[in-house]
Design a protein around this motif. Structure first.
Motif, PDB file in Angstrom:
ATOM      1  N   ILE A 261       0.869  -1.173   0.000  1.00 52.26           N
ATOM      2  CA  ILE A 261       0.000   0.000   0.000  1.00 52.26           C
ATOM      3  C   ILE A 261       0.903   1.219   0.000  1.00 52.26           C
ATOM      4  N   THR A 262       0.633   2.156  -0.900  1.00 48.32           N
ATOM      5  CA  THR A 262       1.389   3.400  -0.970  1.00 48.32           C
ATOM      6  C   THR A 262       0.587   4.492  -0.264  1.00 48.32           C
ATOM      7  N   PHE A 263       1.173   5.055   0.763  1.00 47.52           N
ATOM      8  CA  PHE A 263       0.486   6.092   1.562  1.00 47.52           C
ATOM      9  C   PHE A 263       1.205   7.410   1.332  1.00 47.52           C
ATOM     10  N   VAL A 264       0.449   8.413   0.917  1.00 48.44           N
ATOM     11  CA  VAL A 264       1.013   9.740   0.642  1.00 48.44           C
ATOM     12  C   VAL A 264       0.291  10.757   1.516  1.00 48.44           C
ATOM     13  N   GLY A 265       1.047  11.468   2.354  1.00 49.08           N
ATOM     14  CA  GLY A 265       0.404  12.490   3.159  1.00 49.08           C
ATOM     15  C   GLY A 265       1.135  12.833   4.431  1.00 49.08           C
ATOM     16  N   GLU A 266       0.693  13.923   5.042  1.00 47.76           N
ATOM     17  CA  GLU A 266       1.384  14.472   6.191  1.00 47.76           C
ATOM     18  C   GLU A 266       1.247  13.623   7.449  1.00 47.76           C
ATOM     19  N   THR A 267       0.233  12.755   7.536  1.00 47.85           N
ATOM     20  CA  THR A 267       0.083  11.983   8.776  1.00 47.85           C
ATOM     21  C   THR A 267       1.179  10.935   8.935  1.00 47.85           C
ATOM     22  N   ILE A 268       1.970  10.703   7.908  1.00 54.54           N
ATOM     23  CA  ILE A 268       3.143   9.836   8.049  1.00 54.54           C
ATOM     24  C   ILE A 268       4.073  10.403   9.125  1.00 54.54           C
ATOM     25  N   LYS A 269       4.038  11.714   9.306  1.00 51.52           N
ATOM     26  CA  LYS A 269       4.873  12.352  10.322  1.00 51.52           C
ATOM     27  C   LYS A 269       4.467  11.920  11.726  1.00 51.52           C
TER      28      LYS A 269
END
Length: 239
Positions: free
Chosen positions: A227-235
């Motif tokens: 799964i590729t997750f793109v976004g600021e919540t990775i922080k």
């Protein structure tokens, strides 16, 4: 009775109680490639188990053949289970199977599963929604880059993208996001085999992935399912 059952993201303990109960009663189970093979421990000894898995370039059965098998066993067996990864109606082509069954007068029962779209990021402590970073998320298929380009039109700082089946188009996806105005510093995570003992998380920025060589993208393909997750919540994962 015919049941379309979600098997969850991979961890056998994420099967629902309802799914386990139906498997215990099943006369035949048609299961996907991504379903944890330990599901067989829930089945009675005489249960017929048929692998109808479809993976990139390796289809044991195409969708029409799967539909035909469902129709065949719906006529021959008392309890038929179609066991699908995740949950039946999220990128599972589940409703195509429903329509095939309805043509012969059989309306299947749907048993939802734990969807990998949210449970896999959660297994890496990456929230789909977090008030510090985001207000929404979109789940998108990544195997068709033209369709992806139509769906993702511009950058929203507080929206996360959860891209399924995108490992083989990873380079094109990153190029597309950068062209659409996503900042080079936008975090991107590749979440491999989430919820299983082999799970792996790779975190970069879009710019870092853009600069990767072909060996990197070949390695990604070997780590599927991803799964590729793109976004600021990775922080949130990094805090």
């Amino acid at each position: 009775m015919v049941y379309l059952v979600g098997a969850g993201p991979g961890d056998i303990e994420l099967f629902t109680l309802k799914a386990v109960k139906v498997l215990q009663e099943a006369d035949v189970v048609l299961y996907d490639a991504l379903v944890n093979p330990e599901f067989t421990k829930f089945c009675k000894k005489e249960c017929l188990k048929i692998n109808v898995g479809k993976r990139k370039g390796k289809h044991l059965k195409n969708q029409e053949e799967i539909n035909d098998l469902l129709v065949k066993y719906a006529k021959e067996k008392n309890i038929v289970v179609r066991l699908k990864g995740g949950t039946p109606f999220v990128f599972g082509r589940g409703y195509e199977e429903v329509k095939a069954l309805k043509k012969i007068g059989v309306t299947p029962i749907i048993i939802s599963g734990v969807s990998s779209t949210t449970s896999v990021p959660e297994s890496f402590m990456i929230p789909s929604i977090d008030r510090s970073f985001s207000d929404s998320y979109r789940t998108i298929t990544g195997h068709d880059i033209e369709l992806f380009n139509e769906i993702v039109t511009n950058y929203h700082k507080r929206e996360n993208l959860i891209i399924m089946m995108g490992a083989h188009k990873a380079k094109e996806i990153v190029n597309s996001l950068l062209k659409k105005g996503f900042p080079k510093t936008t975090p991107i995570a590749y979440l491999s085999k989430g919820t299983t003992k082999d799970q792996k998380c790779l975190i970069f920025t879009l710019e870092e992935v853009f600069k990767k060589d072909e060996d990197f993208f070949e390695e990604l393909k070997s780590l599927t399912p991803i799964i590729t997750f793109v976004g600021e919540t990775i922080k949130a994962f990094e805090e």
